[in-house]
Structures are given as C-alpha cells and as structure tokens.
Design a protein around this motif. Structure first.
Motif, short mmCIF file in Angstrom:
data_model
loop_
_atom_site.label_atom_id
_atom_site.label_comp_id
_atom_site.label_asym_id
_atom_site.label_seq_id
_atom_site.Cartn_x
_atom_site.Cartn_y
_atom_site.Cartn_z
N VAL A 296 11.70 3.20 -4.41
CA VAL A 296 11.24 2.12 -3.52
C VAL A 296 9.73 1.93 -3.61
O VAL A 296 9.21 0.90 -3.19
N VAL A 297 9.02 2.92 -4.17
CA VAL A 297 7.57 2.83 -4.30
C VAL A 297 7.24 2.39 -5.72
O VAL A 297 7.57 3.04 -6.69
N VAL B 48 -3.40 15.66 -1.95
CA VAL B 48 -2.33 16.66 -1.91
C VAL B 48 -1.22 16.19 -0.97
O VAL B 48 -0.03 16.26 -1.28
N PHE B 49 -1.63 15.69 0.21
CA PHE B 49 -0.66 15.17 1.17
C PHE B 49 0.12 14.00 0.59
O PHE B 49 1.35 13.94 0.68
N LEU B 50 -0.59 13.04 -0.02
CA LEU B 50 0.08 11.85 -0.57
C LEU B 50 1.09 12.23 -1.66
O LEU B 50 2.20 11.70 -1.68
N GLN B 51 0.70 13.14 -2.54
CA GLN B 51 1.62 13.54 -3.62
C GLN B 51 2.85 14.23 -3.04
O GLN B 51 3.98 13.95 -3.46
N ALA B 52 2.65 15.09 -2.06
CA ALA B 52 3.78 15.79 -1.44
C ALA B 52 4.69 14.82 -0.70
O ALA B 52 5.93 14.94 -0.77
N MET B 53 4.10 13.86 0.02
CA MET B 53 4.92 12.86 0.72
C MET B 53 5.74 12.04 -0.26
O MET B 53 6.92 11.77 -0.02
N PHE B 54 5.13 11.65 -1.36
CA PHE B 54 5.86 10.88 -2.37
C PHE B 54 6.98 11.72 -2.98
O PHE B 54 8.12 11.26 -3.10
N GLU B 55 6.67 12.95 -3.36
CA GLU B 55 7.67 13.81 -4.00
C GLU B 55 8.86 14.09 -3.09
O GLU B 55 9.98 14.30 -3.56
N SER B 56 8.63 14.06 -1.78
CA SER B 56 9.72 14.37 -0.84
C SER B 56 10.53 13.14 -0.44
O SER B 56 11.52 13.27 0.29
N LEU B 57 10.13 11.95 -0.89
CA LEU B 57 10.92 10.75 -0.58
C LEU B 57 12.31 10.85 -1.19
O LEU B 57 12.46 11.18 -2.36
N ALA B 58 13.32 10.54 -0.40
CA ALA B 58 14.68 10.57 -0.90
C ALA B 58 14.90 9.50 -1.97
O ALA B 58 15.67 9.69 -2.91
N GLY C 213 0.82 -1.20 0.00
CA GLY C 213 0.00 0.00 0.00
C GLY C 213 0.85 1.25 0.00
O GLY C 213 1.99 1.23 0.47
N ALA C 214 0.34 2.34 -0.57
CA ALA C 214 1.11 3.60 -0.62
C ALA C 214 0.27 4.77 -0.16
O ALA C 214 0.38 5.86 -0.68
N GLY C 215 -0.57 4.55 0.84
CA GLY C 215 -1.37 5.63 1.40
C GLY C 215 -0.60 6.39 2.47
O GLY C 215 0.63 6.35 2.53
N VAL C 216 -1.32 7.05 3.33
CA VAL C 216 -0.72 7.91 4.36
C VAL C 216 0.26 7.14 5.24
O VAL C 216 1.42 7.52 5.39
N THR C 217 -0.19 6.02 5.81
CA THR C 217 0.67 5.26 6.72
C THR C 217 1.87 4.68 6.00
O THR C 217 3.00 4.72 6.51
N ARG C 218 1.66 4.16 4.79
CA ARG C 218 2.74 3.51 4.05
C ARG C 218 3.84 4.49 3.66
O ARG C 218 5.01 4.19 3.76
N LEU C 219 3.43 5.69 3.18
CA LEU C 219 4.43 6.66 2.77
C LEU C 219 5.15 7.26 3.98
O LEU C 219 6.35 7.53 3.93
N GLY D 293 -2.34 4.16 -8.07
CA GLY D 293 -1.38 5.25 -8.22
C GLY D 293 -1.03 5.86 -6.88
O GLY D 293 -1.54 5.44 -5.84
N ILE D 294 -0.20 6.88 -6.91
CA ILE D 294 0.29 7.51 -5.67
C ILE D 294 -0.79 8.34 -4.98
O ILE D 294 -1.01 8.23 -3.79
N ALA D 295 -1.45 9.21 -5.72
CA ALA D 295 -2.40 10.14 -5.10
C ALA D 295 -3.73 10.08 -5.85
O ALA D 295 -4.07 10.96 -6.62
N PRO D 296 -4.52 9.03 -5.61
CA PRO D 296 -5.79 8.88 -6.32
C PRO D 296 -6.76 10.01 -5.97
O PRO D 296 -6.68 10.59 -4.89
N PRO D 297 -7.69 10.31 -6.89
CA PRO D 297 -8.60 11.42 -6.67
C PRO D 297 -9.73 11.14 -5.68
O PRO D 297 -10.56 12.00 -5.45
#
Length: 195
Positions: free
Chosen positions: A117-118, A103-113, A5-11, A31-35
C-alpha cells in the motif's frame, strides 16, 4: 483513500487503516526512511496509540530508556535536572520514548501487514477536487483517484497549499501571505543516552 507522505504520522495511520480493514494507498515522494531528521519522542499519548496498534513493544525495543531531563542555558551551564521521564510513567502509565527517526520509520514500514500500500518515488504534483472525488496527478504522468485524501506531507505540504488555494478562491484574503509562511520551528534539543 489516499494518504500523501510516508513519515511517522502516515505510517502510523497506515497501520491503523490496515487494522480496520480500510483500503488505502500511501504516496511518498522519496524513500521510506531518509537519512535526514533527528530523533523523535513519544509522550504518553503517542505511546498509548502505539499500544493500541499493538506496536508499542517493538518501538520500546528500539529505544534506550530516558532517565533524567536536563535543561542547560545557551552557555552550557545547568539550569535544571529532574526525573521528568519517571514522572510521566507514574502519571500516565506509559514512559517517554525517544528513537532515531529513520530507525522508527524503517521498523514501522517493515511491520506493515500490507507493504504494497506504500508507494515510494511518487511525487504528487496537484490535487484536483471534482464531483466524483479527488484526482491526484503524479510527476510520472500517472493519476490516482480517491474519495478521501489525507495530507501528512510535512512542512512543504502540497495538500496544505491546495487547501489555501481553495480558501483563496472561496474567500479571497481570508488567509494572509504571512500566515502561509508562519510554519517555523524554533525549538532545538539534544537527546543523549548513557549506555
């Protein structure tokens, strides 16, 4: 380690594992940030976690400050109005944050170093526990292997189902059919920002 999973907890977990230099793979069926989904709220404990991951300021920048907490009856009449959000900040040192989920999910994904891995579009079809670890077959016919599997795959969780199946094999009848269908949300809220 595999995280399903790649939701809030996973990211959030992926950020923590990356920071701790723990190899992992996140498998997301979509996807990363579904609508779909609404907003998500972070109480002080969630804000503290984001702060420890050095990501709190980035999330605060996505939020509109919440000032008043208003409770209304089903007919719309006012039941209560309070400075709940200021009270949280005074008591716990962190304010309540409210942000649109996608918005949170996309930002969390974009900030991953390590965004690599996702892996998206990776639907897990089964979880097989063996002597050497865990095998995770995917819908595309490939398989992933790990010693540790973390299930953060939501309401229709394949990980939860695998745990129930294992419980039924180990101790038949221990988990009732009713219990397996009891994960239902009955809370509704409306968050509005006055900007």
């Amino acid at each position: 380690m595999i995280v399903i999973g790649a939701g809030v907890t996973r990211l959030t977990l992926s950020h923590a594992l990356t920071k701790a230099k723990i190899d992992h793979l996140v498998l997301e069926r979509g996807g990363i940030a579904p609508p779909h989904g609404s907003s998500i709220g972070f109480h002080a404990n969630g804000s503290r976690t984001l702060d420890q991951l050095e990501y709190l300021q980035a999330v605060e920048d996505l939020c509109v400050p919440m000032k008043q907490f208003v409770t209304r009856l089903p007919n719309g009449s006012l039941l209560n109005r309070s400075d709940f959000f200021d009270s949280i900040a005074e008591r716990h040192g962190y304010t309540f944050l409210n942000v649109e989920r996608r918005v949170f999910l996309q930002a969390m994904f974009e900030s991953l170093a390590k965004k690599g891995v996702v892996k998206t579009q990776q639907r897990v079809t089964e979880i097989i526990k063996g002597k050497e670890g865990i095998k995770v077959p995917l819908a595309d016919g490939t398989e992933k292997y790990a010693h540790i599997l973390v299930g953060c795959d939501g309401v229709n969780s394949i990980v939860r189902q695998a745990m129930w199946d294992n419980a039924h094999r180990t101790k038949p009848g221990h988990i009732s059919t009713e219990e397996t269908r009891s994960n239902v949300s009955i809370i509704m809220h409306l968050a509005a920002a006055d900007t």
